[in-house]
Design a protein around this motif. Structure first.
Motif, short mmCIF file in Angstrom:
data_model
loop_
_atom_site.label_atom_id
_atom_site.label_comp_id
_atom_site.label_asym_id
_atom_site.label_seq_id
_atom_site.Cartn_x
_atom_site.Cartn_y
_atom_site.Cartn_z
N THR A 49 0.81 -1.21 0.00
CA THR A 49 0.00 0.00 0.00
C THR A 49 0.85 1.27 0.00
O THR A 49 0.45 2.29 -0.57
CB THR A 49 -0.97 0.02 1.19
N GLU A 50 2.03 1.23 0.61
CA GLU A 50 2.89 2.40 0.60
C GLU A 50 3.35 2.75 -0.82
O GLU A 50 3.56 3.92 -1.15
CB GLU A 50 4.10 2.20 1.50
N LYS A 51 3.48 1.75 -1.69
CA LYS A 51 3.84 1.99 -3.08
C LYS A 51 2.75 2.80 -3.77
O LYS A 51 3.04 3.74 -4.55
CB LYS A 51 4.05 0.65 -3.80
N LEU A 52 1.50 2.48 -3.51
CA LEU A 52 0.39 3.22 -4.09
C LEU A 52 0.39 4.67 -3.59
O LEU A 52 0.13 5.61 -4.35
CB LEU A 52 -0.94 2.55 -3.75
N ASP A 53 0.72 4.84 -2.32
CA ASP A 53 0.79 6.19 -1.76
C ASP A 53 1.91 7.00 -2.43
O ASP A 53 1.73 8.18 -2.76
CB ASP A 53 1.04 6.10 -0.25
N ASP A 54 3.05 6.36 -2.65
CA ASP A 54 4.17 7.03 -3.33
C ASP A 54 3.77 7.46 -4.74
O ASP A 54 4.09 8.57 -5.18
CB ASP A 54 5.38 6.10 -3.39
N LEU A 55 3.09 6.58 -5.45
CA LEU A 55 2.67 6.89 -6.82
C LEU A 55 1.71 8.09 -6.82
O LEU A 55 1.81 8.97 -7.68
CB LEU A 55 1.98 5.68 -7.45
#
Length: 272
Positions: A49-55
């Protein structure tokens, strides 16, 4: 993002906006919708989920806007990601989305001082029929709420239409969070409850801006807040779903500022 009390930003008075406000909200709402469109292909089994936040953060900054949630009341992320029995305000982190999950992603952007606030549901891989049904009910509930937005109606008409439909489908409406006014501030008057009685509440007038964002549980409506101070979950651990639009009251109805320009607001899992 949902809120019930916002002492830092609330004025206590409902603002009425003119053409400049509508134009500002169109730009902010479109960018927020485009951010969620951009995330669609990345919401797959195994994504952190942190990857989605970064994007999302990179997308917003690359478009010259600001992520409204980042730093808001100490919140440290750009979006909220709320899977399965998380009702709202789930914090992105090390959690991995798995096959069959459903997840709400909620984003608010600031464009030239105007706030665009929207959320939608995503299916992760193959989703079970009961989860699909819950998401479908939630989206239909939002549509029924939107249909009540026109001058002369009341905020209670929105909540009554949502509650009546949701409960007729043997689901429940969350009471602890609500929609809110917005514009040049993140959270403002009026509160938009997703339950209530027809003919009650504030009279809708042209120029009002607010969100409608029903949260619907497959089980009972009570929720609890986790120790992080943000994440709200269903008390009975039943699945929950949410969808949200920022809207403006026009002279004869409603304008949806956060409609997806590519038609992706309603999730693909419902097409099956």
């Amino acid at each position: 993002m949902t809120d019930t009390l916002d002492g830092d930003y609330r004025t206590g008075q409902i603002k009425l906006h003119g053409p400049e406000g509508f134009e500002g909200m169109r730009k902010a709402g479109r960018l927020a919708a485009e951010c969620l469109d951009m995330l669609e292909p990345y919401v797959v089994p195994g994504v952190v989920t942190e990857k989605l936040d970064d994007l999302a953060r990179e997308f917003i900054l690359d478009h010259g806007a600001l992520p409204a949630c980042l730093g808001y009341r100490g919140y440290t992320k750009t979006v909220c990601i709320s899977p399965n029995h998380v009702v709202c305000h789930g914090i992105p982190g090390e959690r991995t989305l798995r096959e069959g999950d459903i997840a709400n992603i909620d984003v608010t952007v600031i464009v030239d001082g105007w706030h665009g606030d929207t959320s939608r549901m995503y299916g992760v891989g193959a989703v079970a029929p009961r989860a699909k049904r819950l998401v479908d009910v939630t989206y239909e509930a939002l549509e029924r709420g939107l249909a009540q937005v026109k001058p002369g109606n009341r905020t209670g008409d929105i909540g009554a239409a949502i509650q009546q439909y949701v409960e007729s489908m043997r689901c429940s409406v969350v009471r602890d969070f609500c929609g809110h006014g917005l514009g040049r501030v993140f959270h403002d008057a009026p509160n938009i409850l997703h339950f209530g009685q027809k003919g009650t509440g504030e009279v809708l007038k042209a120029g009002m801006f607010f969100t409608i964002e029903p949260m619907v549980n497959l089980g009972k409506h009570p929720v609890k807040l986790l120790a992080d101070g943000w994440t709200a979950v269903t008390r009975d651990k039943s699945l929950s779903a949410q969808c949200e639009h920022s809207v403006g009251v026009t002279e004869d109805g409603v304008e949806i500022f956060t409609a997806s320009p590519t038609g992706q607001f309603r999730p693909a899992i419902l097409a099956a």
